[in-house]
Structure formats: structure tokens, C-alpha cells
Design an enzyme around this catalytic site. Structure first.
Site, PDB file in Angstrom:
ATOM      1  N   HIS A  43       0.817  -1.207   0.000  1.00  0.00           N
ATOM      2  CA  HIS A  43       0.000   0.000   0.000  1.00  0.00           C
ATOM      3  C   HIS A  43       0.853   1.260   0.000  1.00  0.00           C
ATOM      4  CE1 HIS A  43       0.836  -0.803   4.266  1.00  0.00           C
ATOM      5  NE2 HIS A  43       0.492   0.439   4.562  1.00  0.00           N
ATOM      6  N   GLU A  59       3.893   6.211   8.825  1.00  0.00           N
ATOM      7  CA  GLU A  59       3.918   5.093   9.760  1.00  0.00           C
ATOM      8  C   GLU A  59       5.324   4.873  10.324  1.00  0.00           C
ATOM      9  OE1 GLU A  59       2.526   1.713   7.600  1.00  0.00           O
ATOM     10  OE2 GLU A  59       0.681   2.687   6.943  1.00  0.00           O
ATOM     11  N   TYR A 118       7.544  -9.799  13.277  1.00  0.00           N
ATOM     12  CA  TYR A 118       6.408  -9.153  12.620  1.00  0.00           C
ATOM     13  C   TYR A 118       6.119  -9.894  11.333  1.00  0.00           C
ATOM     14  CZ  TYR A 118       3.649  -5.537  10.281  1.00  0.00           C
ATOM     15  OH  TYR A 118       2.656  -4.848   9.619  1.00  0.00           O
ATOM     16  N   HIS A 137       7.954   4.480   7.255  1.00  0.00           N
ATOM     17  CA  HIS A 137       7.393   4.539   5.914  1.00  0.00           C
ATOM     18  C   HIS A 137       6.537   5.796   5.853  1.00  0.00           C
ATOM     19  CE1 HIS A 137       7.614  -0.096   6.322  1.00  0.00           C
ATOM     20  NE2 HIS A 137       8.766   0.379   5.866  1.00  0.00           N
ATOM     21  N   HIS A 156       5.139   0.509   0.377  1.00  0.00           N
ATOM     22  CA  HIS A 156       5.754  -0.508   1.222  1.00  0.00           C
ATOM     23  C   HIS A 156       4.799  -1.682   1.349  1.00  0.00           C
ATOM     24  CE1 HIS A 156       3.496   2.230   3.856  1.00  0.00           C
ATOM     25  NE2 HIS A 156       3.340   1.223   4.695  1.00  0.00           N
TER      26      HIS A 156
END
Length: 432
Positions: free
Chosen positions: A331, A337, A346, A361, A367
């Protein structure tokens, strides 16, 4: 600091006294307070803020806060405040290894470094993102920020925190919020260094997000937020108070402890929350929902639904979506972020993003999952899957986050971060 007791309820009106009848009855500021205490109001919103949003607390203390010397500049080269224009803000994806734990004696204040900022502290918008790493207690050194409230996200070690409102003990997996202007001191247990992240929120104080169609239950619940009970020191030892004000640090001397609040009543005080109490909502049919479903706290902006800062977590949970690419989708986003990892792995970054590490990001920077994760997730057996032993978080903001010169020049910066996407292949077949 054993056997601590807490009061519960986010933004509730609490009352607590360390000595019986220290709280005045029937009024907040009588001509004379029991025990010959001073009455002092602490306000973290405007006096005329609407009742549901108004935050203020009456404190009853041995000396008023102004019983101190003048402030003088206090040098600290690695703490920055928005707007910080030392270097241009790049659109690149950025990632860092953990800030090293100190080898020499370092307390919380000396171990603070700023990773990025946005907005403008003087106009009370945006945030600063800091990391802390320390192995020594602050002793008679005291800190507070006049620029914003401070959301602590511990990653390693226990924080034993003295505040004007009482004692807090915070460990990884919990968070702590100290309101703008509240004085505190961090003690470190012997042989247990501390490390973690801080969001210094310049804007609207954090509130619980609305649940919308979810209804009355789910996400973070008011009753799980814990507030300290009144506790005080009555001593005449010299203390140094360090104030972060308009982006600069200043120090002033006191001839007594500032932790002398014998009783208090109100709804503006430090609090903590165990992230294990967050009741996760997720899809039980198909598609990967937006990360907003994991919002624990939000600082709203004047643009409805678009946060000054959101605090979002990615905790242990079940993934059961059918016929769906389960990791976070690729996206580009109007929001910026900043992510950190408290423990485990993660799901979108299986390599290089380690506990204590962080990534950035920014607005409209593309990303998503690294190439290897895409391959695995695209071909995985979509049986119900439980994500265990993982806890990541995100500070998300409507404003671009400018990394500091320290962050860009740090040896912890992974300059090859972009390469985790270098293995993305072309699969297109126009004949299918």
C-alpha cells in the site's frame, strides 16, 4: 515499589489521599487545607474545554510547584523537537537496528535520542519520536515535557517511575502515558537496563478510539487503564528539574523533592495499560482489514477521522481469513507510519526487523511484505493460524515524519533496507 495499588478507569475522576482527610471536603480550594498543605490545580486542557473533554486535577502538596529556582539552558544534543529542519526529509523507506544499551552509567534523560518529528510543538500539532536506553537511575534528577504528553512503550527492562501523582511500575508489554507538564523520575533496577520508545504527543491528549459498529465491547476498555494512588516524599534534598520547553531543555534547582503531593482529585494524571488486555477484532471471513482495527489510543486532529497520532498494536491473535493474502497488503498511504517491535517477529518482515528495531514509511512511500513473505503467503495453506509471541506497534500520523540527522547518520540505520523487496518477481501472464 512493591505491592503497588492502582485506580482504574480511563479519564475517570479519581480521588486519592496518602494521609487521611488530606482531601478537602465539599470544595477544591478552601482557605486552609488540612495538614497545612497548598492547593494547586493542574490543567492539561483549556479551562473552558467541554466537560467531556476537560482534563484537570487538584493537587494538595507540601509546597507549590513554583518553589524553585530559575531555569537555565541544559545541553542535550540528541533531543530534537518539531519543526526540525537539520536535514531534508527523504521519501525513502527507512529501518534501524535497536539503539545499543549503554556501557557507561547513563540515566533516562542522558539516554534519550530523537528519531523523528513532525508538526510544530509550539502550535501543538504533531509529535516527536524518541528512543531511550539507560542503565542508571535518575537519582535527584527530575524531568518533564512542556511540549507534549509522553507515551512510553518499553521494550526491555522494568521502569520504576516516581511521578507527582504516585508511583508506576511498567514492563515490556505495558505502556505508560505521562501528561504534558507532569514531573517524573525513572529508576532502573540493578543489572536490568531499560530500552524502549516514546511518542511525545504535541497535539490533543490521547483518548480511546470510538468503536463504531463494533458496539459496546472490544478494543481497549476503560476499566483496564490504571492510575497511581497518592504517594509523597517529604524531604529537603536538592533536586534538579529538567524542563523540555519549545524544543529546548532547561534545568532549575529545588531544595526539596517535587514529589510532595499528599492527595489529589481529578482526571488528568499518569496512567498505564497492559496491552494484553486489548480485545482484538479481526476478520472471520475474507480480506485483510485495515490496521486501524488495532488502535489502542488516538490523538484526534481537526480533520475528522484523520489522527494527529494513532497508537496501534499488532498483538498475538488468530488469522482465519479464507482465500486471502493474510500479511499486510502492499500500500501507499496518506498517513505516515513509524513501527517498532517489542518482541517476536512481525508477519510482514521476517528478517531484519528485530525487537528494539524500528522502521519509517512516510506519506505515499510504497511498502508492504518483503519478497520472501509474499512468496510464502501466496502459496500457504490457509488453515486457521495463531500468531504467538509477537508484539509490534505503530505511531501513525497525518503529518510526514522527518528523521533527525542522528537517525540518518546512525550506524544502526540499515542502508540496504530497500533490498528486502529486490526479489519481487514478475508473474504476469496475459494468456491466463
Amino acid at each position: 515499589m512493591k505491592n503497588l495499588k492502582y485506580m482504574t478507569g480511563f479519564n475517570n475522576e479519581h480521588e486519592t489521599e496518602a494521609l487521611e482527610n488530606a482531601l478537602p471536603k465539599g470544595q477544591f480550594s478552601p482557605q486552609k487545607v488540612n495538614y497545612k498543605l497548598y492547593a494547586e490545580q493542574f490543567s492539561s486542557t483549556a479551562f473552558t474545554a467541554p466537560r467531556h473533554a476537560n482534563r484537570r486535577t487538584w493537587t494538595y502538596r507540601i509546597r507549590p510547584s513554583i518553589a524553585m529556582g530559575d531555569f537555565a539552558p541544559y545541553a542535550h544534543a540528541l533531543i530534537k523537537t518539531a519543526p526540525d529542519s537539520d536535514i531534508p526529509c527523504p521519501p525513502n523507506v527507512l529501518r534501524w537496528n535497536p539503539i545499543p544499551l549503554p556501557e557507561k552509567s547513563t540515566d533516562f534523560v542522558d539516554g534519550l535520542v530523537t528519531i523523528g518529528t513532525n508538526g510544530d510543538a509550539k502550535t501543538q500539532i504533531g509529535m516527536g519520536i524518541h528512543c531511550y536506553a539507560a542503565n542508571a537511575s535518575m537519582g535527584n534528577k527530575v524531568f518533564y515535557s512542556s511540549d507534549g504528553e509522553m507515551l512510553f512503550v518499553p521494550q526491555e527492562g522494568k521502569l520504576n517511575v516516581k511521578t507527582e501523582f504516585g508511583l508506576l511500575s511498567v514492563v515490556p508489554g505495558e505502556i505508560m502515558v505521562i501528561p504534558r507538564g507532569v514531573r517524573f523520575s525513572v529508576d532502573v533496577s540493578k543489572d536490568e537496563p531499560i530500552r524502549g520508545y516514546i511518542c511525545e504527543n504535541y497535539g490533543h491528549p490521547f483518548v480511546l478510539p470510538e468503536r463504531g459498529p463494533v458496539g459496546a465491547n472490544g478494543y481497549s476498555n476503560q476499566r483496564d487503564f490504571l492510575y497511581p494512588v497518592a504517594w509523597f516524599e517529604d524531604n529537603d534534598m536538592a533536586h534538579t528539574v529538567i524542563n523540555k520547553f519549545c524544543g529546548n531543555l532547561y534545568a532549575a534547582e529545588m531544595d526539596h523533592s517535587p514529589f510532595d503531593v499528599v492527595a489529589w482529585v481529578g482526571n488528568s494524571a499518569p496512567y498505564k495499560y497492559d496491552l494484553a488486555n486489548f480485545n482484538v477484532m479481526n476478520t472471520v471471513s475474507f480480506d485483510h482489514p485495515d490496521p486501524s482495527i488495532f488502535t489502542v489510543l488516538t490523538s484526534p486532529s481537526e480533520l475528522d477521522g484523520t489522527a494527529n497520532v494513532d497508537f496501534v498494536i499488532f498483538p498475538p491473535r488468530w488469522m482465519v481469513a479464507e482465500n486471502t493474502f493474510r500479511p499486510p497488503y502492499y500500500h501507499r498511504n496518506v498517513m505516515s507510519e513509524f513501527m517498532g517491535l517489542i518482541e517476536g517477529t512481525y508477519d510482514a518482515k521476517e528478517h531484519g526487523f528485530v525487537p528494539g528495531g524500528m522502521s519509517l514509511h512516510n506519506c505515499m512511500t510504497p511498502h508492504g511484505p518483503e519478497a520472501e513473505v509474499f512468496e510464502k503467503a501466496s502459496n500457504a495453506d490457509l488453515a486457521p493460524q495463531q500468531y504467538k509471541d509477537t508484539l509490534a506497534f505503530m505511531f501513525e500520523s497525518r503529518y510526514a515524519i522527518a528523521p533527525t540527522a542522528y537517525a540518518m547518520q546512525s550506524p544502526q540505520r540499515q542502508k540496504d533496507y530497500i533490498n528486502c523487496w529486490s526479489g519481487l518477481k514478475k508473474y504476469f501472464d496475459g494468456n491466463l
